[in-house]
Design a protein around this motif. Structure first.
Motif, PDB file in Angstrom:
ATOM      1  N   ALA A  84       0.830  -1.208   0.000  1.00 22.61           N
ATOM      2  CA  ALA A  84       0.000   0.000   0.000  1.00 22.61           C
ATOM      3  C   ALA A  84       0.863   1.256   0.000  1.00 22.61           C
ATOM      4  N   THR A  85       2.095   1.137   0.543  1.00 19.97           N
ATOM      5  CA  THR A  85       2.980   2.308   0.568  1.00 19.97           C
ATOM      6  C   THR A  85       3.560   2.596  -0.807  1.00 19.97           C
ATOM      7  N   GLY A  86       3.259   1.735  -1.777  1.00 20.83           N
ATOM      8  CA  GLY A  86       3.668   2.033  -3.140  1.00 20.83           C
ATOM      9  C   GLY A  86       3.075   3.344  -3.632  1.00 20.83           C
ATOM     10  N   ALA A  87       1.956   3.757  -3.023  1.00 21.40           N
ATOM     11  CA  ALA A  87       1.357   5.046  -3.380  1.00 21.40           C
ATOM     12  C   ALA A  87       2.337   6.187  -3.130  1.00 21.40           C
ATOM     13  N   SER A 115      10.018  -4.860 -10.521  1.00 25.14           N
ATOM     14  CA  SER A 115       9.143  -5.537  -9.568  1.00 25.14           C
ATOM     15  C   SER A 115       8.125  -4.552  -8.975  1.00 25.14           C
ATOM     16  N   GLN A 116       8.134  -4.355  -7.662  1.00 26.27           N
ATOM     17  CA  GLN A 116       7.202  -3.386  -7.085  1.00 26.27           C
ATOM     18  C   GLN A 116       7.422  -2.014  -7.707  1.00 26.27           C
ATOM     19  N   ALA A 121       5.874   2.572 -11.295  1.00 26.95           N
ATOM     20  CA  ALA A 121       6.040   3.327 -12.536  1.00 26.95           C
ATOM     21  C   ALA A 121       4.842   3.138 -13.457  1.00 26.95           C
ATOM     22  N   GLY A 122       4.315   1.926 -13.510  1.00 24.64           N
ATOM     23  CA  GLY A 122       3.160   1.677 -14.348  1.00 24.64           C
ATOM     24  C   GLY A 122       1.951   2.495 -13.920  1.00 24.64           C
ATOM     25  N   PHE A 123       1.723   2.562 -12.613  1.00 22.11           N
ATOM     26  CA  PHE A 123       0.592   3.345 -12.112  1.00 22.11           C
ATOM     27  C   PHE A 123       0.767   4.835 -12.399  1.00 22.11           C
TER      28      PHE A 123
END
Length: 232
Positions: A84-87, A115-116, A121-123
């Motif tokens: 969730a911290t990927g945000a 990976s993550q 980057a995709g988002f």
């Protein structure tokens, strides 16, 4: 400096200090805008920086851009198993891209991740907030005109729908303005990005060599294929 002499000649010292105070302090000059900036997000549990895959990618890209200058920006986010911290990474990468577009509009941006970091980057390219996600909890999608400044998107080991479902996260959807300039590279049998089940393949070493070279060649072709680059 002879401090004893300064103490015995306070008037001379005072004049000297006054003279120094009237000299203008040197001003810091802003760094020139690079021709290219690589914005790269590392994988889970990799130390701060761009990670091994990011470093290999940049090293492979440099020889293919000639004399053009290149800056590297490592996306700042926790990169822990708390996805969730990927945000935070999406927010940081988006902010960096917007800052570069504003201050260095002629700089071509290469967005990438492993990976993550590839999911992050995709988002960043997404045209809309994923279904089921509270828009208040994630960054807003980039304005459409920003895509003109992003020359290439290179994603290594991008988690597929199966992996994102397992993690309880929405699938990554590359925005339509970025689709034609995006390359996704997956190691054979890597279960994170393919239907394979060989978890030993989801490591940076699986992406060094051919896959990193392919990603760098793709980015270079995107950079060198624009009219702006051809005119230089």
């Amino acid at each position: 400096m002879n401090f004893t002499r300064v103490l015995t000649l306070p008037y001379t010292a005072a004049l000297a200090m006054l003279s120094l105070s009237t000299v203008a302090a040197p001003t810091a000059s802003a760094a020139p805008c690079p021709d290219i900036e690589v914005v790269f997000a590392r994988g889970t549990h990799e130390p701060p920086g761009v990670g091994p895959t990011g470093e290999a990618f940049v090293d492979a890209l440099r020889p293919q851009i000639g004399s053009k200058s290149l800056n590297v920006y490592p996306v700042n986010y926790p990169a822990t198993d708390q996805w969730a911290t990927g945000a935070d990474g999406i927010r940081d990468a988006s902010a960096r891209i917007l800052s570069t577009v504003e201050t260095c509009p002629d700089t071509k941006i290469v967005l990438g991740g492993y990976s993550q970091g590839a999911a992050v980057a995709g988002f960043v390219t997404s045209a809309a907030v994923p279904s089921g996600v509270d828009p208040a909890t994630v960054p807003k999608p980039l304005q459409p005109e920003v895509a003109d400044h992003v020359a290439a998107v290179v994603l290594f080991g991008l988690p597929n729908v199966r992996a994102m479902n397992f993690l309880g996260e929405p699938p990554v959807e590359i925005g339509p303005l970025y689709a034609s300039k995006t390359s996704t590279l997956c190691a054979t049998e890597d279960p994170v990005c393919s239907d394979g089940l060989n978890f030993a393949m989801h490591t940076p070493s699986s992406y060094d060599g051919d896959l990193v070279s392919q990603g760098a060649a793709f980015a270079a072709s995107q950079l060198n294929g624009t009219s702006q680059w051809e005119s230089r």
